[in-house]
Motif scaffolding. Structure first.
Motif, mmCIF file in Angstrom:
data_model
loop_
_atom_site.group_PDB
_atom_site.id
_atom_site.type_symbol
_atom_site.label_atom_id
_atom_site.label_comp_id
_atom_site.label_asym_id
_atom_site.label_seq_id
_atom_site.Cartn_x
_atom_site.Cartn_y
_atom_site.Cartn_z
ATOM 1 N N GLY A 237 1.002 38.590 9.803
ATOM 2 C CA GLY A 237 -0.003 37.546 9.710
ATOM 3 C C GLY A 237 0.260 36.593 8.564
ATOM 4 N N ILE A 238 0.675 37.121 7.427
ATOM 5 C CA ILE A 238 0.959 36.282 6.261
ATOM 6 C C ILE A 238 2.171 35.390 6.512
ATOM 7 C CG2 ILE A 238 1.739 36.335 3.854
ATOM 8 C CD1 ILE A 238 0.005 38.880 3.531
ATOM 9 N N ASP B 44 3.196 34.366 9.422
ATOM 10 C CA ASP B 44 2.654 33.397 10.382
ATOM 11 C C ASP B 44 3.747 32.533 11.022
ATOM 12 O OD1 ASP B 44 0.854 31.967 11.897
ATOM 13 O OD2 ASP B 44 0.152 30.693 10.236
ATOM 14 N N ASN B 45 4.720 33.213 11.601
ATOM 15 C CA ASN B 45 5.815 32.533 12.295
ATOM 16 C C ASN B 45 5.632 32.726 13.802
ATOM 17 O OD1 ASN B 45 8.751 33.132 13.627
ATOM 18 N ND2 ASN B 45 8.877 31.447 12.147
ATOM 19 N N PHE B 46 5.746 31.636 14.552
ATOM 20 C CA PHE B 46 5.478 31.684 15.986
ATOM 21 C C PHE B 46 6.369 32.697 16.695
ATOM 22 C CE2 PHE B 46 6.313 30.446 20.371
ATOM 23 C CZ PHE B 46 5.032 30.277 20.875
ATOM 24 N N MET C 4 5.468 36.300 15.749
ATOM 25 C CA MET C 4 4.217 36.723 16.361
ATOM 26 C C MET C 4 4.416 37.001 17.849
ATOM 27 S SD MET C 4 1.047 37.450 15.705
ATOM 28 C CE MET C 4 0.642 36.603 14.160
ATOM 29 N N TYR D 271 -3.832 32.616 19.494
ATOM 30 C CA TYR D 271 -2.956 32.306 18.358
ATOM 31 C C TYR D 271 -2.377 30.898 18.505
ATOM 32 C CZ TYR D 271 1.132 32.328 15.320
ATOM 33 O OH TYR D 271 2.081 31.999 14.375
ATOM 34 N N GLY E 114 -4.665 29.457 15.812
ATOM 35 C CA GLY E 114 -3.933 29.924 14.653
ATOM 36 C C GLY E 114 -4.204 31.366 14.271
ATOM 37 N N VAL E 115 -3.556 31.793 13.203
ATOM 38 C CA VAL E 115 -3.609 33.201 12.799
ATOM 39 C C VAL E 115 -5.004 33.595 12.311
ATOM 40 C CG1 VAL E 115 -2.937 32.853 10.370
ATOM 41 C CG2 VAL E 115 -2.287 34.969 11.556
ATOM 42 N N ILE E 116 -5.805 32.632 11.839
ATOM 43 C CA ILE E 116 -7.154 32.943 11.379
ATOM 44 C C ILE E 116 -8.002 33.510 12.517
ATOM 45 C CG2 ILE E 116 -7.940 30.578 11.787
ATOM 46 C CD1 ILE E 116 -9.206 33.039 9.075
ATOM 47 N N PHE F 126 -7.135 37.091 12.865
ATOM 48 C CA PHE F 126 -7.745 37.849 11.764
ATOM 49 C C PHE F 126 -9.227 38.081 12.048
ATOM 50 C CE2 PHE F 126 -9.788 37.897 7.474
ATOM 51 C CZ PHE F 126 -9.286 39.135 7.082
#
Length: 251
Positions: A25-26, A28-30, A33, A119, A123-125, A128
């Protein structure tokens, strides 16, 4: 295996999973992921085949092909619908085909495609947020159920209590709505967190029903102390669909 050893094994696996998910998650690469979710998907797909008693082993290659297309197609969840149209056409053409083989392209495929679509769009948020809501639902339901749970929730999962379910949903809704503020306002975040928490409860219940029908305790044994991949992501598969649908409809 002693209770202490089993608990230690479960805790070690759990911490490793949390650390791995946080790192991905940190970063955060497509591509990373997509690759991570793809591995989770194919492992869950294989376990689902066993639960549905599907013997056609080459289906895993179709699943891998579907996930490969998802890397390039911008609306991943649409691929689930397209797969349904294609398979329905094949069933109409070839009477020897059975609809049972398509079950794995509904579960866990739909949920995983929705997770990846979320995603892509939010996005990653958003992942989360999903992680917090489903995780807090599980933890809250366990803690409240163990402490004051008395009323059975469903015969499908005898260990679940109504008190635990309500407690888990309340804890997850309150905790999740603050995370959701990174995407939506407070009112919408409250609604979505509540609905996702409820969805995750029934995602867990659905997998329990599959295991009960198949006569197994766990969906697999790939995660020491935790069982199979489906045992870990069952709530997310339902929760992700609820979250993405509501995000698109309410935002």
């Amino acid at each position: 295996m002693s209770i202490f050893t089993a608990s230690k094994e479960r805790a070690t696996t759990g911490l490793a999973l949390i650390a791995g998910v946080l790192i991905i998650g940190i970063i955060d690469n497509f591509f990373l992921m997509w690759l991570f979710l793809g591995v989770v998907y194919l492992l869950a797909f294989k376990e689902a085949m066993s639960l549905f008693d599907i013997k056609k082993n080459d289906l895993i290659y179709y699943a891998a092909g579907l996930w490969l297309i998802a890397a390039f197609y911008p609306y991943s969840d649409d691929l689930f619908v397209l797969a349904g149209v294609i398979y329905a056409s094949a069933v109409a053409f070839n009477r020897e085909l059975t609809w049972k083989n398509f079950f794995v392209f509904i579960y866990p495929t739909a949920g995983m495609l929705f997770i990846f679509s979320m995603y892509q769009e939010y996005g990653v948020i958003s992942l989360f947020w999903l992680l917090v809501v489903v995780g807090m639902t599980d933890v809250g339901a366990y803690a409240v159920g163990k402490s004051i749970g008395k009323t059975p929730f469903s015969a499908t999962s005898p260990n679940k209590t109504m008190e635990g379910v309500v407690g888990g949903v309340v804890v997850a809704t309150i905790g999740g709505m603050f995370v959701g503020l990174g995407i939506v306002d407070l009112g919408i975040s409250f609604i979505i967190s509540f609905m996702v928490a409820v969805g995750s409860i029934f995602g867990d219940l659905f997998e329990s029903s599959l295991k009960r029908t198949a006569g197994v305790k766990d969906s697999g044994n790939i995660l020491p102390g935790h069982g199979g991949m489906l045992d870990r992501i069952d709530g997310y598969l339902f929760g992700a669909i609820v979250m993405l649908v509501l995000l698109r409809g309410l935002v």
